[in-house]
Design an enzyme around this catalytic site. Structure first.
Site, PDB file in Angstrom:
ATOM      1  N   THR A   4      23.049  86.744  76.767  1.00  0.00           N
ATOM      2  CA  THR A   4      24.412  86.918  77.267  1.00  0.00           C
ATOM      3  C   THR A   4      25.303  85.799  76.748  1.00  0.00           C
ATOM      4  O   THR A   4      24.990  84.617  76.893  1.00  0.00           O
ATOM      5  CB  THR A   4      24.422  86.921  78.805  1.00  0.00           C
ATOM      6  OG1 THR A   4      23.600  87.982  79.275  1.00  0.00           O
ATOM      7  CG2 THR A   4      25.837  87.106  79.345  1.00  0.00           C
ATOM      8  N   GLY A  36      25.679  72.835  67.907  1.00  0.00           N
ATOM      9  CA  GLY A  36      25.445  72.608  66.486  1.00  0.00           C
ATOM     10  C   GLY A  36      23.982  72.623  66.109  1.00  0.00           C
ATOM     11  O   GLY A  36      23.613  73.110  65.032  1.00  0.00           O
ATOM     12  N   THR A  37      23.120  72.087  66.971  1.00  0.00           N
ATOM     13  CA  THR A  37      21.685  72.070  66.664  1.00  0.00           C
ATOM     14  C   THR A  37      21.143  73.484  66.546  1.00  0.00           C
ATOM     15  O   THR A  37      20.399  73.801  65.610  1.00  0.00           O
ATOM     16  CB  THR A  37      20.923  71.274  67.731  1.00  0.00           C
ATOM     17  OG1 THR A  37      21.206  69.876  67.561  1.00  0.00           O
ATOM     18  CG2 THR A  37      19.417  71.488  67.613  1.00  0.00           C
ATOM     19  N   HIS A  61      31.760  70.453  71.050  1.00  0.00           N
ATOM     20  CA  HIS A  61      32.044  69.170  71.683  1.00  0.00           C
ATOM     21  C   HIS A  61      32.467  68.088  70.701  1.00  0.00           C
ATOM     22  O   HIS A  61      32.764  66.964  71.105  1.00  0.00           O
ATOM     23  CB  HIS A  61      30.853  68.694  72.521  1.00  0.00           C
ATOM     24  CG  HIS A  61      29.645  68.292  71.746  1.00  0.00           C
ATOM     25  ND1 HIS A  61      29.192  66.997  71.702  1.00  0.00           N
ATOM     26  CD2 HIS A  61      28.783  69.010  70.998  1.00  0.00           C
ATOM     27  CE1 HIS A  61      28.101  66.932  70.963  1.00  0.00           C
ATOM     28  NE2 HIS A  61      27.837  68.147  70.525  1.00  0.00           N
ATOM     29  N   ASN A  86      26.941  62.331  59.686  1.00  0.00           N
ATOM     30  CA  ASN A  86      27.234  61.958  61.067  1.00  0.00           C
ATOM     31  C   ASN A  86      27.081  60.467  61.342  1.00  0.00           C
ATOM     32  O   ASN A  86      27.561  59.977  62.361  1.00  0.00           O
ATOM     33  CB  ASN A  86      26.339  62.749  62.025  1.00  0.00           C
ATOM     34  CG  ASN A  86      24.870  62.413  61.883  1.00  0.00           C
ATOM     35  OD1 ASN A  86      24.371  62.296  60.769  1.00  0.00           O
ATOM     36  ND2 ASN A  86      24.184  62.250  62.996  1.00  0.00           N
ATOM     37  N   GLN A 121      30.536  67.553  61.903  1.00  0.00           N
ATOM     38  CA  GLN A 121      31.365  66.348  61.921  1.00  0.00           C
ATOM     39  C   GLN A 121      32.723  66.561  61.258  1.00  0.00           C
ATOM     40  O   GLN A 121      33.693  65.885  61.618  1.00  0.00           O
ATOM     41  CB  GLN A 121      30.638  65.193  61.227  1.00  0.00           C
ATOM     42  CG  GLN A 121      29.393  64.719  61.949  1.00  0.00           C
ATOM     43  CD  GLN A 121      29.695  64.093  63.299  1.00  0.00           C
ATOM     44  OE1 GLN A 121      30.777  63.563  63.536  1.00  0.00           O
ATOM     45  NE2 GLN A 121      28.723  64.149  64.194  1.00  0.00           N
ATOM     46  N   CYS A 151      21.639  62.038  68.496  1.00  0.00           N
ATOM     47  CA  CYS A 151      20.645  63.104  68.589  1.00  0.00           C
ATOM     48  C   CYS A 151      19.228  62.601  68.338  1.00  0.00           C
ATOM     49  O   CYS A 151      18.264  63.343  68.524  1.00  0.00           O
ATOM     50  CB  CYS A 151      20.985  64.217  67.607  1.00  0.00           C
ATOM     51  SG  CYS A 151      22.602  64.946  67.910  1.00  0.00           S
TER      52      CYS A 151
END
Length: 382
Positions: A238, A72-73, A202, A154, A182, A327
């Site tokens: 990749t 997400g970051t 995740h 979040n 979220q 985070c």
């Protein structure tokens, strides 16, 4: 985690068994590089293309809009930096966001200010964390390149009225990026009116290390990673084929279960919130009321006690929670989200965040957990 009740799903959730099973072939026998023009590479490329189609369907986008990222970051960085940097060619150097956003959005804005002469306007939020469409409209300028905000916060779980905000942006002709890290799996994502959407694997039952930025093809995007031109030139490197397969599976399952999980978990969390308020009269629920917040989110301040001390007492009692965003590593400062909601710094330092996963709080777990919170707060206060 044996013997512990995990209430920090906003930080991360366990990998679902079905997702792991779907990924295994691409971690073992189907190991080719999807950019390679041979049988092994083509098998991996086929799996990647299938995952892209499936993710796009859940998000209401086209397969070609989907860019697989490392999480997400990175997706938020690519959206904010990539769209704004591309817009500079048309003389647009203005970004609109809010003071309650995830650090990956706010730090991207700061980077653009320091190195690319981009101005940022932070639209204020009310004391529940909601953005008023009129305030958003007032923040827009002729040179606005992007509006970026979270679908659901979040830390406090407040849900934004994205369609109303997107309508304001559409009138002004400004693209909208929605951080749905979220909200994915809890709320409908398709049909929000967003031009770009970020999600993280995740948080929906896929592993850490896979994310998505879905950005409509009409929106120019400057890549941040340069190299072999993968992801249609928007994110070289990749691809994580197994991660993409896992993301597609996790997102489909979460979306299929969404309405049932939202109703069930929301009711269980409401019982937990009521129990905490009964056990701790000084507890203050932060964020929006039920219906305008994520169903599994419950964040409190406990005036006069240390939030970190409460966390330690809770863990001694088998309950794992957090004091805010996972985070913001190593920070002892009060939450920028709570400060933006008008909460005093000394009260913000007392906050504890509980976030329930899709398995919910069965039986009498809401009441028992609330009683443990009461015990923990009392132990710190004594």
């Amino acid at each position: 985690m044996s013997g512990l009740r995990y209430l920090d799903h906003a930080a991360t959730s366990p990998v679902r068994p079905e997702v792991l099973e779907a990924m295994v072939p691409y971690l073992t026998r189907v190991f080719g590089n999807p950019s390679s023009h041979h049988t092994a590479g083509e098998a991996a490329a086929d799996a990647l293309a299938d995952a892209r189609v499936r993710v796009a369907q859940v998000l209401g986008m086209r397969p070609g809009d989907v860019v697989f990222t490392a999480g997400g970051t990175e997706a938020n960085n690519l959206a904010v930096k990539g769209i704004v940097l591309a817009a500079r060619a048309q003389g647009r150097r203005h970004l609109v966001t809010t003071p309650i956003e995830h650090e990956s959005i706010l730090e991207s804005a700061d980077y653009l200010r320091r190195f690319h002469d981009v101005e940022t306007t932070l639209v204020p939020v009310d004391d529940t964390g909601r953005i008023a469409p009129t305030d958003l409209r007032d923040a827009l300028r002729p040179d606005t390149a992007l509006i970026s905000f979270g679908h659901a916060n979040n830390e406090v779980g407040t849900i934004q009225e994205v369609p109303a905000l997107a309508a304001v942006a559409a009138v002004a002709g400004v693209p909208v990026h929605v951080d749905a890290v979220q909200s994915a799996g809890w709320l409908p994502i398709a049909g929000l009116g967003a031009d770009a959407i970020s999600i993280a694997g995740h948080k929906v039952g896929a592993p850490k290390g896979i994310g998505v930025l879905a950005v409509r093809g009409r929106v120019p995007l400057e890549p941040l990673l340069h190299g072999g031109g993968q992801e249609r030139g928007r994110r070289s490197g990749t691809e994580n084929v197994a991660g993409a397969v896992g993301m597609a599976m996790a997102l489909e399952i979460a979306d299929a279960e969404r309405e049932e999980a939202r109703s069930r978990v929301g009711a269980e969390t409401a019982r937990f919130i009521a129990g905490v308020r009964e056990s701790v009269p000084s507890a203050r629920l932060t964020g929006a009321p039920a219906g305008d917040r994520l169903p599994g989110a419950a964040s409190f301040t406990f005036a006069g006690v240390s939030g970190e001390a409460v966390l330690l007492e809770l863990e001694r009692r088998g309950v794992v929670s957090s004091s805010g965003s996972a985070c913001a590593a190593g920070s002892d400062d009060p939450s920028h989200v709570l400060l933006a909601l008008g909460i005093a710094p000394e009260d913000a330092l007392t906050s504890v965040r509980f976030t329930v996963g899709r398995e919910g709080l069965p039986g009498d777990a809401p009441e028992r957990l609330a009683a443990l919170v009461g015990e923990a707060v009392a132990a710190v206060a004594s």
